[in-house]
Design a protein around this motif. Sequence first.
Motif, mmCIF file in Angstrom:
data_model
loop_
_atom_site.group_PDB
_atom_site.id
_atom_site.type_symbol
_atom_site.label_atom_id
_atom_site.label_comp_id
_atom_site.label_asym_id
_atom_site.label_seq_id
_atom_site.Cartn_x
_atom_site.Cartn_y
_atom_site.Cartn_z
ATOM 1 N N ARG A 256 -4.936 -12.064 -0.155
ATOM 2 C CA ARG A 256 -4.700 -12.223 0.950
ATOM 3 C C ARG A 256 -5.806 -12.604 2.187
ATOM 4 N N ASP A 257 -5.654 -11.095 2.344
ATOM 5 C CA ASP A 257 -5.732 -10.451 3.585
ATOM 6 C C ASP A 257 -6.326 -8.717 2.839
ATOM 7 N N ARG A 258 -7.307 -8.406 3.978
ATOM 8 C CA ARG A 258 -7.579 -6.901 3.553
ATOM 9 C C ARG A 258 -6.180 -5.763 3.522
ATOM 10 N N GLU A 259 -5.407 -6.124 4.384
ATOM 11 C CA GLU A 259 -3.542 -5.503 3.869
ATOM 12 C C GLU A 259 -3.256 -5.858 2.899
ATOM 13 N N ASP A 260 -3.376 -7.077 2.188
ATOM 14 C CA ASP A 260 -2.329 -7.641 1.077
ATOM 15 C C ASP A 260 -3.513 -6.732 0.368
ATOM 16 N N ALA A 261 -4.395 -6.906 -0.177
ATOM 17 C CA ALA A 261 -5.345 -5.601 -0.974
ATOM 18 C C ALA A 261 -5.030 -4.616 -1.176
ATOM 19 N N SER A 262 -5.065 -3.649 0.013
ATOM 20 C CA SER A 262 -4.381 -2.379 -0.023
ATOM 21 C C SER A 262 -2.916 -2.183 -0.818
ATOM 22 N N ALA A 263 -1.930 -3.118 -0.244
ATOM 23 C CA ALA A 263 -1.183 -3.277 -1.121
ATOM 24 C C ALA A 263 -1.258 -3.524 -2.596
ATOM 25 N N ILE A 264 -1.324 -4.602 -3.213
ATOM 26 C CA ILE A 264 -1.606 -4.847 -4.618
ATOM 27 C C ILE A 264 -2.661 -3.819 -4.929
ATOM 28 N N VAL A 265 -3.640 -2.952 -4.857
ATOM 29 C CA VAL A 265 -3.936 -1.846 -5.273
ATOM 30 C C VAL A 265 -3.652 -0.579 -5.729
ATOM 31 N N GLU A 266 -2.559 -0.885 -4.782
ATOM 32 C CA GLU A 266 -1.117 0.581 -4.538
ATOM 33 C C GLU A 266 -0.796 0.318 -5.782
ATOM 34 N N ARG A 267 -0.009 -1.112 -6.072
ATOM 35 C CA ARG A 267 0.949 -1.658 -7.206
ATOM 36 C C ARG A 267 0.023 -1.676 -8.549
ATOM 37 N N VAL A 268 -1.083 -1.725 -8.854
ATOM 38 C CA VAL A 268 -1.773 -1.854 -9.688
ATOM 39 C C VAL A 268 -2.005 -0.176 -10.606
ATOM 40 N N ARG A 269 -2.249 0.208 -9.252
ATOM 41 C CA ARG A 269 -2.478 1.752 -10.132
ATOM 42 C C ARG A 269 -0.759 2.432 -10.118
ATOM 43 N N ALA A 270 0.816 2.006 -9.711
ATOM 44 C CA ALA A 270 1.971 2.028 -10.316
ATOM 45 C C ALA A 270 2.089 1.664 -11.193
ATOM 46 N N ALA A 271 0.863 0.189 -12.063
ATOM 47 C CA ALA A 271 1.612 -0.129 -12.627
ATOM 48 C C ALA A 271 0.151 1.072 -14.462
ATOM 49 N N GLU A 272 -0.341 1.499 -13.849
ATOM 50 C CA GLU A 272 -0.634 1.720 -14.486
ATOM 51 C C GLU A 272 -0.361 3.191 -14.506
ATOM 52 N N ALA A 273 0.548 4.212 -13.761
ATOM 53 C CA ALA A 273 1.368 5.285 -13.376
ATOM 54 C C ALA A 273 2.639 4.830 -14.841
ATOM 55 N N ALA A 274 3.013 3.376 -14.992
ATOM 56 C CA ALA A 274 3.960 3.364 -15.260
ATOM 57 C C ALA A 274 4.177 3.020 -16.639
ATOM 58 N N THR A 275 3.378 2.770 -17.053
ATOM 59 C CA THR A 275 2.852 2.290 -18.899
ATOM 60 C C THR A 275 1.783 3.421 -19.163
ATOM 61 N N GLY A 276 1.480 4.419 -18.287
ATOM 62 C CA GLY A 276 1.409 5.910 -18.859
ATOM 63 C C GLY A 276 -0.597 5.670 -19.559
ATOM 64 N N ARG A 277 -0.799 4.876 -18.637
ATOM 65 C CA ARG A 277 -2.214 4.160 -19.213
ATOM 66 C C ARG A 277 -3.389 5.621 -19.500
ATOM 67 N N ALA A 278 -4.431 5.730 -20.218
ATOM 68 C CA ALA A 278 -5.095 6.350 -20.868
ATOM 69 C C ALA A 278 -6.436 6.121 -20.488
ATOM 70 N N GLY A 279 -6.849 6.895 -20.017
ATOM 71 C CA GLY A 279 -9.266 6.637 -20.002
ATOM 72 C C GLY A 279 -9.135 6.156 -19.198
ATOM 73 N N PRO A 280 -9.905 5.689 -18.484
ATOM 74 C CA PRO A 280 -10.357 5.087 -17.068
ATOM 75 C C PRO A 280 -9.588 4.089 -16.259
#
Length: 395
Positions: A256-280
């Motif tokens: 919804r705004d820049r602050e929300d964007a920052s929070a969402i990016v953190e959640r996406v990166r946390a999801a990558e860690a939680a799922t053990g994402r491999a690759g880029p």
Amino acid sequence: MTLHLAVALDGAGWHPAAWRAEGARPDRLFTLAYWADLVAEAERGLLDFVTFEDALGLQSTRLNEPDERLDQVRGRLDAVLIASGVAPLTSRIGLVPTTGTTHTEPFHAAIGIASLDHVSGGRAGWRPQVSGRPDHAAHFGRRVLPPLDFSDRADPAFTRHVAGLLGEAADAVEVVRRLWDSWEDDAEIRDVATGRFVDRDKLHYIDFQGDWFSVKGPSITPRPPQGQPLVTSLAHDRQPYEFAARASDVVYVTPRDREDASAIVERVRAAEAATGRAGPPLKIFADLVVFLETGGAADRKARLDDLDGGEFVSDAHIFTGTPEALAGLLLSWREAGLDGFRLRPGELPRDLVAITRGLVPELRAAGAFRTAYDTGDLRGRLGLPRPANRYATAS
């Protein structure tokens, strides 16, 4: 750093009354020429790619069932067929259709997107999409789905239902990716002297066994030019973020705004860690609905709202204003860690033209957008490597 920019094409535009606006082309919605004109305009603006919406039922203002409205666009052409139709009429822009995973066999999705990658010369992508609506399931008659109650997303029943749909989708994407690899790059030998068209040793069974699918393979379509066409997904919360981390190359999010964007990016990166994402890491694109013009964009949206009988709302942020102001917003939000943006034109072709001929020059003047396409393939444009074939590596 160059900002990545895509547009999401849907009907006459994302506002439900857009088909009634001056300059709209409702009589051409079901023609290839309509879509070809839109994609050609996007390519003239040097956009990274376009996406094509699709669904397994008529559009509706209700989440779980059809409605009775006759004053909004209903019906659509198949997204993969649109993309395949415009592919020979374009040369650089990426083409990313949507297909459902809940009722579509992954074998069919695999050969459709692989074929698109071949006919476009390596510009294909795919957006797998779940479908939880009971009326969609009734079109196929193979299963019964309960309606999703979006009023209480914390309800364990809701969570389990969504997890099931996304688990099936993740299996579908895995099957598709394995089928894309089931032909090695040099499996076609076309040896006229010996009469051998393919090397059978370079075609592989995938032998996938999962909770939802049992697929032997190989594909009937040779490996796509990109090896693995771009896989994208739309996500709004933890479970879809984790699906994207497991299955996708690009995720569309809705801050919804820049602050929300920052929070969402953190959640996406946390999801990558939680799922053990491999690759880029996932490329993260923010979705915005846009109404653009030098003056009067808000008034234009208000007129469309009046035609539709109520204020237009969206899962994504709605921007009304000038191309210059939107450029400033995108450059600001990019600092939150976003890789790019997928813009949803409120009205077509008007807002698409405002993107390509208004917004793009503003971004270019700020040194944030390309002056020419630097690569012909879609993965390369996003800085993603061409994946090795898993079966060739194993052998």
